[in-house]
Design a protein around this motif. Structure first.
Motif, PDB file in Angstrom:
ATOM      1  N   ASN A   1     -55.399  10.928 -21.781  1.00  0.00           N
ATOM      2  CA  ASN A   1     -54.689   9.774 -20.978  1.00  0.00           C
ATOM      3  C   ASN A   1     -53.454  10.461 -20.003  1.00  0.00           C
ATOM      4  O   ASN A   1     -52.793   9.648 -19.694  1.00  0.00           O
ATOM      5  CB  ASN A   1     -54.122   8.988 -22.252  1.00  0.00           C
ATOM      6  N   GLY A   2     -53.283  11.746 -20.319  1.00  0.00           N
ATOM      7  CA  GLY A   2     -52.405  12.183 -19.405  1.00  0.00           C
ATOM      8  C   GLY A   2     -52.023  13.834 -19.820  1.00  0.00           C
ATOM      9  O   GLY A   2     -52.939  14.260 -20.581  1.00  0.00           O
ATOM     10  N   ILE A   3     -51.021  14.236 -19.664  1.00  0.00           N
ATOM     11  CA  ILE A   3     -50.678  15.574 -19.660  1.00  0.00           C
ATOM     12  C   ILE A   3     -50.636  16.076 -21.045  1.00  0.00           C
ATOM     13  O   ILE A   3     -50.658  17.261 -21.444  1.00  0.00           O
ATOM     14  CB  ILE A   3     -49.746  16.408 -19.054  1.00  0.00           C
ATOM     15  N   LEU A   4     -50.170  14.925 -22.124  1.00  0.00           N
ATOM     16  CA  LEU A   4     -50.089  15.175 -23.439  1.00  0.00           C
ATOM     17  C   LEU A   4     -51.011  14.535 -24.274  1.00  0.00           C
ATOM     18  O   LEU A   4     -51.564  13.488 -23.923  1.00  0.00           O
ATOM     19  CB  LEU A   4     -48.567  15.078 -23.910  1.00  0.00           C
ATOM     20  N   SER A   5     -51.212  15.192 -25.381  1.00  0.00           N
ATOM     21  CA  SER A   5     -52.201  14.574 -26.235  1.00  0.00           C
ATOM     22  C   SER A   5     -51.795  13.586 -27.056  1.00  0.00           C
ATOM     23  O   SER A   5     -50.314  13.494 -27.221  1.00  0.00           O
ATOM     24  CB  SER A   5     -52.516  15.545 -27.492  1.00  0.00           C
TER      25      SER A   5
ATOM     26  N   TYR B   1     -52.501  24.086 -26.824  1.00  0.00           N
ATOM     27  CA  TYR B   1     -51.766  23.359 -27.874  1.00  0.00           C
ATOM     28  C   TYR B   1     -50.302  23.609 -27.683  1.00  0.00           C
ATOM     29  O   TYR B   1     -49.748  24.430 -27.439  1.00  0.00           O
ATOM     30  CB  TYR B   1     -52.215  24.188 -29.259  1.00  0.00           C
ATOM     31  N   ILE B   2     -49.615  22.353 -27.794  1.00  0.00           N
ATOM     32  CA  ILE B   2     -48.137  22.387 -27.800  1.00  0.00           C
ATOM     33  C   ILE B   2     -47.839  22.206 -29.194  1.00  0.00           C
ATOM     34  O   ILE B   2     -48.288  21.266 -29.759  1.00  0.00           O
ATOM     35  CB  ILE B   2     -47.535  21.205 -27.193  1.00  0.00           C
ATOM     36  N   MET B   3     -47.140  23.259 -29.981  1.00  0.00           N
ATOM     37  CA  MET B   3     -47.233  23.511 -31.383  1.00  0.00           C
ATOM     38  C   MET B   3     -45.984  22.430 -31.993  1.00  0.00           C
ATOM     39  O   MET B   3     -45.931  22.363 -32.963  1.00  0.00           O
ATOM     40  CB  MET B   3     -47.090  24.783 -31.815  1.00  0.00           C
ATOM     41  N   THR B   4     -45.153  21.992 -31.004  1.00  0.00           N
ATOM     42  CA  THR B   4     -44.097  21.293 -31.872  1.00  0.00           C
ATOM     43  C   THR B   4     -44.101  19.925 -31.512  1.00  0.00           C
ATOM     44  O   THR B   4     -44.830  19.346 -30.339  1.00  0.00           O
ATOM     45  CB  THR B   4     -42.825  21.910 -30.997  1.00  0.00           C
TER      46      THR B   4
ATOM     47  N   ASP C   1     -41.967  17.864 -30.830  1.00  0.00           N
ATOM     48  CA  ASP C   1     -41.104  17.648 -29.716  1.00  0.00           C
ATOM     49  C   ASP C   1     -41.483  18.443 -28.674  1.00  0.00           C
ATOM     50  O   ASP C   1     -41.852  19.703 -28.689  1.00  0.00           O
ATOM     51  CB  ASP C   1     -39.595  17.896 -30.140  1.00  0.00           C
ATOM     52  N   PRO C   2     -42.283  17.613 -27.535  1.00  0.00           N
ATOM     53  CA  PRO C   2     -43.034  18.396 -26.682  1.00  0.00           C
ATOM     54  C   PRO C   2     -42.009  19.653 -25.681  1.00  0.00           C
ATOM     55  O   PRO C   2     -42.736  20.053 -24.950  1.00  0.00           O
ATOM     56  CB  PRO C   2     -43.752  17.272 -25.809  1.00  0.00           C
ATOM     57  N   GLY C   3     -40.793  19.149 -25.630  1.00  0.00           N
ATOM     58  CA  GLY C   3     -39.915  20.008 -24.839  1.00  0.00           C
ATOM     59  C   GLY C   3     -40.173  21.272 -24.562  1.00  0.00           C
ATOM     60  O   GLY C   3     -40.356  21.679 -23.539  1.00  0.00           O
ATOM     61  N   ALA C   4     -40.190  22.012 -25.694  1.00  0.00           N
ATOM     62  CA  ALA C   4     -40.266  23.446 -25.517  1.00  0.00           C
ATOM     63  C   ALA C   4     -41.632  23.638 -24.751  1.00  0.00           C
ATOM     64  O   ALA C   4     -41.860  24.691 -23.995  1.00  0.00           O
ATOM     65  CB  ALA C   4     -40.226  24.079 -27.104  1.00  0.00           C
ATOM     66  N   GLY C   5     -42.803  23.008 -25.224  1.00  0.00           N
ATOM     67  CA  GLY C   5     -44.226  23.150 -24.791  1.00  0.00           C
ATOM     68  C   GLY C   5     -43.990  22.899 -23.044  1.00  0.00           C
ATOM     69  O   GLY C   5     -44.760  23.589 -22.401  1.00  0.00           O
ATOM     70  N   LEU C   6     -43.627  21.953 -22.990  1.00  0.00           N
ATOM     71  CA  LEU C   6     -43.579  21.348 -21.346  1.00  0.00           C
ATOM     72  C   LEU C   6     -42.724  22.610 -20.480  1.00  0.00           C
ATOM     73  O   LEU C   6     -43.279  22.746 -19.471  1.00  0.00           O
ATOM     74  CB  LEU C   6     -42.915  20.134 -21.211  1.00  0.00           C
ATOM     75  N   ASP C   7     -42.056  22.813 -21.270  1.00  0.00           N
ATOM     76  CA  ASP C   7     -40.913  24.064 -20.558  1.00  0.00           C
ATOM     77  C   ASP C   7     -41.712  25.059 -20.202  1.00  0.00           C
ATOM     78  O   ASP C   7     -41.641  25.839 -19.233  1.00  0.00           O
ATOM     79  CB  ASP C   7     -39.632  24.296 -21.371  1.00  0.00           C
ATOM     80  N   LYS C   8     -42.478  25.657 -21.260  1.00  0.00           N
ATOM     81  CA  LYS C   8     -43.260  26.872 -21.020  1.00  0.00           C
ATOM     82  C   LYS C   8     -44.338  26.724 -20.042  1.00  0.00           C
ATOM     83  O   LYS C   8     -44.564  27.614 -19.212  1.00  0.00           O
ATOM     84  CB  LYS C   8     -43.965  27.490 -22.549  1.00  0.00           C
ATOM     85  N   LEU C   9     -44.961  25.510 -20.107  1.00  0.00           N
ATOM     86  CA  LEU C   9     -46.033  25.337 -19.287  1.00  0.00           C
ATOM     87  C   LEU C   9     -45.819  25.051 -17.756  1.00  0.00           C
ATOM     88  O   LEU C   9     -46.442  25.458 -17.003  1.00  0.00           O
ATOM     89  CB  LEU C   9     -46.705  24.438 -19.584  1.00  0.00           C
ATOM     90  N   TYR C  10     -44.534  24.422 -17.603  1.00  0.00           N
ATOM     91  CA  TYR C  10     -44.337  23.870 -16.479  1.00  0.00           C
ATOM     92  C   TYR C  10     -42.891  24.297 -15.636  1.00  0.00           C
ATOM     93  O   TYR C  10     -42.579  24.001 -14.499  1.00  0.00           O
ATOM     94  CB  TYR C  10     -44.536  22.286 -16.314  1.00  0.00           C
ATOM     95  N   ASN C  11     -42.105  24.809 -16.281  1.00  0.00           N
ATOM     96  CA  ASN C  11     -40.886  25.319 -15.577  1.00  0.00           C
ATOM     97  C   ASN C  11     -41.436  26.493 -14.907  1.00  0.00           C
ATOM     98  O   ASN C  11     -41.910  27.641 -15.367  1.00  0.00           O
ATOM     99  CB  ASN C  11     -40.026  25.630 -16.760  1.00  0.00           C
ATOM    100  N   SER C  12     -40.850  26.510 -13.691  1.00  0.00           N
ATOM    101  CA  SER C  12     -41.259  27.543 -12.660  1.00  0.00           C
ATOM    102  C   SER C  12     -40.515  28.940 -13.191  1.00  0.00           C
ATOM    103  O   SER C  12     -41.041  30.056 -12.848  1.00  0.00           O
ATOM    104  CB  SER C  12     -40.810  27.336 -11.257  1.00  0.00           C
ATOM    105  N   ALA C  13     -39.695  28.890 -13.998  1.00  0.00           N
ATOM    106  CA  ALA C  13     -38.831  30.239 -14.591  1.00  0.00           C
ATOM    107  C   ALA C  13     -40.066  31.013 -15.420  1.00  0.00           C
ATOM    108  O   ALA C  13     -39.780  32.272 -15.654  1.00  0.00           O
ATOM    109  CB  ALA C  13     -37.767  29.832 -15.483  1.00  0.00           C
ATOM    110  N   ASN C  14     -41.060  29.962 -15.873  1.00  0.00           N
ATOM    111  CA  ASN C  14     -41.809  30.872 -16.740  1.00  0.00           C
ATOM    112  C   ASN C  14     -43.181  31.230 -15.884  1.00  0.00           C
ATOM    113  O   ASN C  14     -44.194  31.732 -16.756  1.00  0.00           O
ATOM    114  CB  ASN C  14     -42.283  29.969 -17.923  1.00  0.00           C
ATOM    115  N   ILE C  15     -43.210  31.135 -14.706  1.00  0.00           N
ATOM    116  CA  ILE C  15     -44.338  31.665 -14.172  1.00  0.00           C
ATOM    117  C   ILE C  15     -44.388  33.207 -14.314  1.00  0.00           C
ATOM    118  O   ILE C  15     -43.248  33.779 -14.316  1.00  0.00           O
ATOM    119  CB  ILE C  15     -44.168  31.557 -12.418  1.00  0.00           C
TER     120      ILE C  15
END
Ligand code: ATP
Ligand code: ATP
Ligand code: MG
Ligand code: MG
Lengths: 346, 274, 501, 346, 290
Positions: free
Chosen positions: C307-311, C400-403, C405-419
């Protein structure tokens, strides 16, 4: 083919040690069998020394092996009486008891004739062990036989393996295996062909000695008439699956009856005389599946005439004694032809 | 004139973990041009080793082997090519000495091709056919494989192959000992005829003195790697001086029952004494 | 002796359910028990019952935080430190009481080793021991996501572990030994084909209805697990394929649960380079896939279409935007691709992925687009992430976003700092970066939720990836077992909650 | 003659073999090292974990020595090897030696059982085939062997498991031991451990678990052995010493056991020695299906994870096993054949 | 005469033929092989593209029926047509592999035979090292290095197969080299190349021809095995090994999807195995009948 070939020997058949009658050997399947040997007959009496000669492929080995029934796939007919018993009628199990115990056999290739993985002693003892003789007894007798055959230090040598023996020694071992159960007949299939002249001489001397001492009958198979001269009493000549000539040694060498026998004799280079050219038998023996009509020898025979190409000659008494299968010997003409043969040989 | 000369040739085999074998000790042997020289000795006496040394396949430990002025063990390039062209061989076992995959035409013609004596295929075929006729075969046999011939015929092919390039020296290593007596006679006759006809030189190796006597004019007797007696074959065989030659001579089967029986008696007596 | 192996379900009354030992069949290698590697599912499966974290999240209860070894926590207003109150009367399996120094030791060790679970502790500075039952975890920068990452960070006994430090900081020892406080004691004979855990009777929250023993047995083939479960030789099967699990439904004495996990099957695009840098192409690819067909046949109709980017396992989600196929539109959008054929990378060890990739390939072929399926091994896949130029155009994976609270997961996946490391699609959007930076310093959960929703909407409209399915993990088990449910502390299920019926 | 004695020759032979084995193993390691390095992927990232930050990755790279040049890594590997250290796996974080110790017994147990099956089934089949050459029995056996070797291993594994394990239930479906048995690990081989623990029931159970995978693993290799053995037997059957043995009166059974088999198994023994390595690898095809974790699975996983030292260690251990099994083969051959002992064929 | 029992052989063969007609094998097998080869050539041409490659997901895992003779696979593709279409890649890759490693093996064996003692020793050490490496694992490694695909599986297997060939051939070539006719050729002045090409190789390759046929069967099997461990042809290829592997998870629910290609592999391996056997009888001097 129904007629019983006449006897070369006058002794009664009943006393014969081995009496082969009309032995016919077929290989191949029923519709197209290959006849390897046809109507072979031979009598041997105790102590007899008979040579069976003929070119390679003439059927000597097949005959010898069939006497022992070594090839289960040959179809044998006729009879092979040994000490009054028809070997062809024995069961396989009974036959095993004849082999090695009553009839010994010696083969051509002394290296190939020994199992490379087993000690000499074991192999010599084997026939006794099969017969149930105890190990120590078998060992003792093996040592005796080897001693008798001139293997020095036999007891120690029994622990050796075949590869540690020279060719001549190996042939002694093979002979020992054949002799150990005291057979009354030895069939030696080209026992010296693979050997050096000097070793050949030794082995023959040895066989000569042992057989004389033990009163053994020996059937010596060879293609070299030269080697039989001093050893045997009687010679049977085979050509393309048939016995074509049989005579006492002296007779055969002096008056070879069959043109083939004559040819063989002339082809041997002789140390005591030189000829500018050896006389040869032209051509080669036929394949058993494709024998020419008539006398199988006719294409190579210098004296062949029409009858030879049409009819298979039967064994008839030869002029100088013995029997011969050649159209040149209808009873009457026999003498004359024998003369002619001699002239040719000179 | 001597065509082939062996001077003080020695050969020792050093096999790993085994005692060295002195196969040849100071062999001196001369083969005169245009003769048939016999070399006799029992098995293991070193006959084949001599031949291999002449072939250049074994290097003698010491001594020289000169063929027509060329020292064979050292020969290279043109010299070696000349040796290969002028010295040919016929071996004991006609079956294994012919490549079973080649037709008779190829086998016999190979030397012509290799030495560029006849590079044209059809002319080569004709030459081979001639050779076959010469050794008693026919041009119908050109496309057959050696397997389909009898032993005697194979040996004829081997001889034709050796003669194809017109060698000056033909070396035969027991060429008849694997053959039936009747075939042996054919081959011996053939060799003798060819030699007379073409005049090449032959070194003939055998263990049967009767054979040697039949075709050789000179004979050398070798025992345990040493030549023990040498000379014209009539002389040597009539009056052998060396006991070994005598023994060899006595061992030759004699197809004369009276003589043979007498000899057998003697042997038996000796055996009993020994 | 055969009864144990051949007895079918019918006779299990006496043989298996009477025994309180539960055998779990699982898939893939079981490498180590060291909680350092609890980010690895097979390790966590066991660590999860022999160790305990400070806090956990309850999937059944709106992902609320519950205390495990900590009874209370307080995040400082500047989001730079967290204070924990530790549970009293907890003992390690060797009887040693649990105290604050064990917390400090454990966290320090993870960070020191810098592998595995250490990635959950990014930004950790130090731990201050206040007293035996109070610790303060200090962060190097404000990080509101930090605490939710602690659910898989297990606490081990300082004394026992440091006694076996060796040259590798106890990694060798912990490979097959444990020093935890959990409801089960691990055996020291763990091997690649599994391990055994025994109920710990001095556990602070002891419950006699837990099975006495848990045996983990590695069985890689789904068919084998399926048969073994039916034969009663295993009690829980974790390695089933959807179709095998589906075929178990209705077997008497067995139950099947497709556990809905926080993971999604996704098709990541390279957002920076290559043809997929074009959002239109990405959208076209997204619309090309036959979601419904794959759902009904490959996934056996279990889980949900994304239904979107998160489970849907997450709590703060924007309005659902179900993924659907639109061939006409896709064809039109993909026209820009010309005749270029694209490589689709996938991990062929996962059969479902292979099937989905094959379907996708065929769907695109219908639209005239060629896709080459290129399997990729894990080490290679990780390597490709190191630069946008090596990131595959298309990469199919379960993310899988393991937490909770999806914050950390979203940050890892979509924050350009993590490219170059965890931003799998080299996705870059300044607005998203800003929102995530903001969220990191926002301690208020509700406020963060709004920010997350904005991020999610934006990423989705950029077609950063095609979101295919919520991963529903098929678990077959003996129907008298209770508590086989989704969990935040272990994927897909935690055996902490397992009870005999 | 001391330097000529068989004992010495044997010793020299074995030492020479040992030296060349070591060289072989060193070559093998270099080869494997190169191969693994060619596998794309980043080991440091695998070791650090999927979500690691770049800094963490670099730290791990450094600590594992992966930042060193290829040859330095190789040298370091050999340096550690001298101390019996095979390095640490990047995925299990466990010493490779320990990891292999855990999986090896499983594989050895499986392979040894498969070899036992191969030898005990193929030998009689091949013998029967050769004795009844081209007869109906021979053709039937031959067809059976070729057919069973024509099935894809993993497919047959799945099939047999389904039929024998699940449907008929005469063997366990998977695993190593039924759940009711609890056997302490000593050697790691379940059957052996059960026996050591004095629990024959458990050993029997362990054997039942192993039997189907072992059969599946055995089939293709068994077929190879059958081919070689049959051909060799036929060749040996045609040797003259067998005719001699028969002529000596040796009965069929003894003929086969004493004269035929010992002379025919040489190439077969060598083949089994060579197959050992291949079998440990091929075991991976059945291990997965039967829920076993052996060195094949270990290596497959290690290759997939680019786990250099695990691959190296695994291959090296298999290499050592192959070398050892070749050694055993050589010794067996020496025992079998006295000619080899005398260095005649060496 | 040394080989009396071989002489007996023709007799046996005829008997059996007469009684059981079993030597029909010698007729059937070449026909089978020929059919397979024809299938490999025309298979991809006659199989409808959509049935083979197009996912028809809603028709997945249908049991065999009139519409789908061997049922459908997990993607709803027709198993029968996929087998027909896959014959080419399965057979072609095996032929390529076997030919590839045979050529490599011949080269290596030639070097070992002609290169003198030292070259021989070095080459044989390398061969030993390669033999100590389990072939499947080696192939896995090579394929991993090249990236999984049918072509890398082919390369991997070529690199795995040569040592056995080289070893076998070297033995045979050494034996051939010791035959008198080789000496005979050498003293005739034949060059090395000619010696190799006209004398040594023609007399050594028999063994290889036999092995070649047997290896084709084995290779198809091992290729399947590689697919099974994740190396080999990738979707949507209809390579048989990949088909079995792709369907192994539904073996209990939809057995046809894995059984049918498995049988195709078995049948092919059988045909080539029998061919190898027939050739062995034809070429192996020990088994040859006069
Ligand atoms: N089993 C068999 N089947 C068909 N033909 C056979 C068989 N055994 C032998 N022969 C043939 O029978 C013929 C006679 O062979 P045999 O071995 O008896 O000859 P030989 O006289 O002993 O010759 P040599 O001097 O070569 O030993 C040969 O042509 C041979 O090829
Ligand atoms: N390569 C070798 N290595 C070791 N010893 C050898 C080698 N070749 C020959 N010999 C030995 O050299 C001696 C002479 O052998 P050679 O082959 O020359 O004898 P021969 O006279 O040709 O014998 P035959 O008549 O048996 O052919 C023998 O003792 C033999 O064992
Ligand atoms: Mg004979
Ligand atoms: Mg010689």
């Amino acid at each position: 083919m129904t007629a019983l070939p006449e006897q070369t020997d006058t002794r009664p058949e009943v006393d014969a040690l081995l009496s082969v009658r009309n032995l016919t050997i077929d290989a191949g399947t029923k519709p197209d069998p290959i006849r390897l040997v046809q109507d072979f007959s031979l009598d041997m009496f105790p102590g007899d020394r008979v040579a069976l000669v003929g070119e390679s492929g003439s059927g000597k080995s097949v005959t010898a092996r069939s006497i022992m029934r070594l090839d289960p796939d040959f179809r044998l007919s006729g009879s092979v009486r040994f000490q009054g018993q028809d070997l062809l009628k024995l069961s396989d199990r009974q036959m095993v008891r004849v082999r090695g115990h009553k009839i010994g056999m010696v083969f051509q290739d002394p290296m190939g004739a020994l199992n490379p993985l087993i000690t000499i002693g074991e192999q010599v003892m084997e026939p006794l062990r099969i017969a149930g003789v105890s190990r120590s007894e078998a060992e003792r007798r093996a040592k005796d036989v080897l001693d008798e055959l001139g293997v020095v230090n036999a007891a120690a040598r029994m622990k050796a393996y075949p590869h540690e023996f020279s060719g001549g020694m190996r042939q002694r071992v093979v002979l020992a295996m054949a002799l150990i159960s005291n057979p009354s007949l030895i069939i030696a299939d080209e026992p010296t062909t693979a050997l050096d002249v000097r070793v050949q001489e030794q082995v023959l001397t040895l066989m000569d000695k042992v057989s004389k001492e033990r009163g053994l009958a020996v059937l010596l198979i060879t293609h070299d008439l030269g080697t039989v001269a001093g050893f045997t009493d009687r010679v049977a000549v085979m050509y393309s699956g048939r016995k074509v000539d049989e005579a006492t040694v002296d007779n055969l060498f002096e008056h070879p009856a069959h043109p083939y026998t004559q040819g063989l004799l002339q082809a041997v280079p002789r140390i005591d005389q030189t000829v500018p050219r050896l006389l040869t038998i032209a051509g080669a023996p036929p394949h058993p599946a494709a024998r020419p009509a008539g006398c199988a020898f006719n294409p190579r025979c210098p004296k062949a005439f029409d009858l030879c190409r049409q009819e298979v000659p039967e064994l008839r008494p030869a002029p100088g004694g013995g029997v011969v299968a050649c159209h040149h010997y209808p009873e009457a003409e026999a003498e004359a032809e024998a003369e002619a043969g001699e002239e040719q040989g000179a | 004139m001597s065509l082939l000369e062996l001077r003080d040739v020695c050969k020792t085999f050093h096999a790993f973990g085994r005692e060295p074998v002195k196969a040849l000790r100071d062999i001196n042997l001369t083969v005169e041009e245009g003769t048939i020289t016999g070399l006799v000795g029992e098995s293991g006496s070193g006959k084949t080793t001599i031949i291999k040394s002449i072939m250049g396949l074994e290097k003698p430990t010491s001594g020289t082997i000169t063929y027509d002025g060329i020292n064979i063990p050292e020969a290279k390039g043109d010299e070696l090519r000349r040796v290969r062209r002028e010295v040919q061989f016929v071996f004991q076992d006609p079956t294994s000495s012919l490549n079973p995959r080649m037709t008779v035409e190829k086998l016999v013609g190979e030397g012509l091709l290799v030495h560029k004596l006849e590079t044209d295929r059809s002319r080569r075929r004709a030459r081979v056919a001639d050779l076959l006729t010469m050794v008693g075969l026919s041009d119908r046999d050109l496309d057959r494989h050696p397997r389909s011939f009898s032993g005697g015929q194979r040996q004829r092919i081997a001889i034709a192959r050796a003669l194809a390039i017109g060698p000056k020296l033909l070396i035969c290593d027991e060429p008849v000992s694997a053959l039936d007596v009747s075939v042996q006679a054919q081959v011996l006759n053939l060799l003798q005829d060819m030699q007379e006809e073409l005049g090449f030189t032959v070194l003939f190796i055998a263990h049967d003195l009767a054979v040697v006597r039949q075709i050789c004019s000179r004979v050398a007797v070798i025992q345990s790697g040493q030549i023990v007696e040498e000379g014209p074959s009539e002389t040597v065989l009539a009056n052998p001086t060396h006991p070994y030659t005598q023994a060899l001579l006595r061992a030759v089967p004699n197809p004369n029952p009276t003589v043979a029986r007498q000899r057998a008696q003697e042997r038996l007596a000796e055996e009993k004494v020994a | 002796s055969l009864s144990g192996c051949t007895a079918g379900r019918a006779s299990d009354g006496s043989a298996t359910s009477g025994s309180s030992s539960v055998v779990v069949g699982f898939k893939h290698e079981f490498n180590t028990m060291d909680p350092l590697h609890a980010d690895y599912a097979q390790t966590n499966m066991v660590d999860n019952i022999v160790y305990e974290p400070l806090v956990q999240f309850d999937a059944a209860n709106d992902n609320k935080m519950v205390g495990m070894l900590a009874t209370a926590n307080r995040v400082s207003p500047d989001a730079k430190s967290i204070e924990f109150t530790l549970r009293e009367n907890v003992v390690f399996h060797d009887g040693t009481p649990f105290t604050a120094k064990d917390v400090k030791f454990s966290l320090d060790r993870y960070v020191r080793l810098g592998q595995g679970i250490a990635s959950q502790l990014a930004g950790y500075k130090s731990t201050t021991i206040v007293d035996d039952s109070h610790v303060v975890v200090n962060l190097s920068a404000p990080n509101a996501f930090f605490i939710s990452g602690l659910a898989d960070v297990y606490i081990m006994e300082a004394a026992a572990v440091s006694a076996h430090a060796g040259t590798d900081d106890s990694q060798g020892w912990l490979q097959s030994h444990e020093a935890g406080t959990g409801p089960y004691e691990g055996s020291s004979t763990s091997s690649p084909d599994g391990t055994t855990a025994t109920r710990f009777d001095k556990y602070w929250n002891f419950d006699a209805t837990r099975p006495k023993q848990l045996v983990f047995r590695r069985i890689d083939e789904s068919a084998t697990e399926h048969d073994e479960l039916k034969a009663g030789n295993i009690d829980v099967a974790l390695g089933l394929t959807a179709s095998d699990a589906e075929s178990l439904k209705g077997t008497s004495g067995l139950a099947v649960n497709f556990v809905k996990t926080p993971g999604q099957t996704e098709l990541f695009f390279n957002n920076s380079t290559g043809p997929t840098a074009d959002p239109k192409i990405r959208e076209g690819l997204k619309l090309a896939f036959d979601y419904a067909g794959g759902y009904s046949r490959i996934l056996a109709g279990e889980g949900t279409i994304s239904n979107g980017i998160l489970s849907p396992a997450f709590t703060c989600l924007p309005a659902p935007t179900p993924s659907v196929q639109d061939k006409a539109k896709a064809k039109q959008l993909l026209a820009g691709l010309g005749s270029t054929s694209l490589d689709l990378r996938y991990q062929s060890v996962d059969d479902t992925q292979t099937q989905l990739a094959t379907l996708f390939q065929s769907n695109l072929k219908d639209l005239g687009v060629n896709i080459n399926l290129v399997p990729i091994a894990f080490p290679d896949y990780l390597k490709t992430l190191s630069s946008p130029s090596t990131i595959p155009s298309l990469m199919l994976l379960n993310d899988y976003i393991m937490t909770s609270d999806p914050g950390a997961g979203l940050d890892k996946l979509y924050n350009s700092a993590n490219i170059g490391s965890t931003n799998k699609g080299a996705y870059k959007n300044a607005k998203v970066d800003a929102l995530l930076d903001q969220a990191r310093v926002t301690t208020d959960l509700a406020q963060r939720c709004t920010q997350y929703k904005q991020v999610e909407t934006q990423v989705e409209s950029d077609s950063a990836a095609a979101y295919m399915y919520q991963v529903a993990f098929p678990v077959g088990y003996r129907s008298d077992l209770k508590g086989i449910t989704a969990s935040w502390s272990a994927t897909p299920i935690s055996f902490q909650t397992l009870r005999l019926g | 003659m001391a330097n000529n004695s068989p004992a010495r020759q044997t010793a020299v032979f074995l030492v020479r073999k040992a030296v060349s084995s070591v060289i072989t193993l060193i070559g093998l390691s270099m080869f494997v090292f190169l191969m693994v390095k060619l596998i794309p992927g980043d080991e440091a990232r695998v070791a650090a974990g999927e979500n690691a930050t770049p800094a963490q990755v670099e730290a791990v790279r450094k600590s594992l020595g992966l930042d060193q040049p290829f040859f330095v890594q190789l040298l370091q590997f050999f340096g550690r090897l001298l101390h019996g250290d095979l390095g640490t796996s990047i995925t299990t974080h466990q010493s490779v030696l320990q990891g292999i110790e855990q999986v090896m017994p499983q594989t050895i147990e499986l392979v040894v059982l498969a070899i036992i099956i191969i030898i005990s089934v193929v030998t009689p089949l091949a013998t029967l085939s050769a004795l009844r050459r081209d007869g109906a029995t021979d053709v039937a056996i031959k067809l059976f062997v070729i057919l069973s070797a024509a099935m894809p291993t993993f497919w047959l594994a799945l099939l047999l498991q389904y039929l024998l394990g699940t449907q008929i239930g005469i063997v366990p479906i998977s695993g190593r031991l039924s759940r009711q048995f609890n056997i302490p690990t000593q050697t790691g081989a379940v059957v052996v451990d059960s026996l050591l623990a004095g629990n024959p029931l458990a050993a029997w159970d362990g054997l039942q678990h192993l039997i189907v995978p072992a059969i599946v693993l055995a089939l293709p290799f068994g077929a190879q052995l059958y081919r070689i053995l049959r051909a060799e037997l036929i060749q040996v059957l045609s040797r003259e010493h067998l005719t001699v043995a028969r002529a000596k009166g040796v009965p069929q059974r003894q003929l086969v056991w004493r004269h035929v088999l010992p002379n025919s198994i040489g190439p077969g023994i060598t083949l089994v020695g060579i197959q050992f390595g291949a079998m440990t690898g091929a075991a991976v095809l059945v291990e997965g299906v039967f829920g076993l974790v052996g060195v094949g699975s270990y290596l497959t996983n290690a290759v997939a994870q680019k786990d250099t030292f695990a691959v190296l260690g695994g291959v090296l251990v298999i290499g050592v096993l192959v070398v050892v099994s070749n050694y055993v083969v050589d010794v067996l051959q020496l025992i079998r054949d006295p000619r080899l002992r005398a260095g005649q064929l060496g | 005469m040394s080989n009396t029992l071989t002489k007996i052989a023709p007799l046996r063969r005829r008997t059996v033929r007469a009684i059981t007609g079993v030597s029909g094998v010698q007729v059937i097998v070449p026909i089978m092989v020929a059919l397979l080869v024809i299938l490999a050539i025309v298979g991809p041409l006659i199989a409808p593209f959509d049935a083979v490659y197009r996912s028809n997901i809603l028709d997945s895992l249908q049991a065999p029926s009139a519409a789908h003779w061997l049922g459908t696979d997990g993607q709803g593709r027709d198993v029968f047509w996929r087998i027909i279409a896959g014959a080419q890649s399965s057979l072609l890759s095996s032929v390529l592999i076997v030919t590839g490693f045979s050529v490599l093996g011949i080269l290596v064996a030639t070097i070992a035979t002609l290169g003198g003692k030292r070259a021989d020793e070095i080459v044989m050490r390398i061969v030993d090292a390669a033999l100590a490496f389990p072939p499947i694992i080696f192939a896995l490694g090579v394929a991993a290095a090249l990236g999984p695909s049918l072509s890398s599986a082919v390369i991997a297997m070529i690199l795995t197969g040569w040592p056995v060939t080289a070893r076998l051939l070297r033995g045979v070539m050494k034996e051939t080299m010791s035959q008198p006719f080789i000496e005979n050729a050498r003293v005739l002045g034949v060059s090395r190349t000619r010696l190799m090409l006209h004398h040594v190789l023609p007399n050594s390759l028999d063994v290889l021809v036999v092995k070649w046929a047997g290896d084709i069967g084995n290779t198809i099997l091992i290729l399947g095995g590689l697919s099974f461990v994740g190396v080999g042809a990738q979707p949507p290829s209809a390579e048989w090994g990949a088909m079995v592997t792709g369907a192994k998870n539904v073996i209990a629910t939809a057995p046809w999807a894995a059984l049918a290609p498995g049988f195709a592999i078995a049948l092919t391996a059988l045909a080539f195995g029998l061919l190898g056997d027939i050739l062995q009888v034809r070429f192996n001097p020990a088994l040859r009948r006069r």
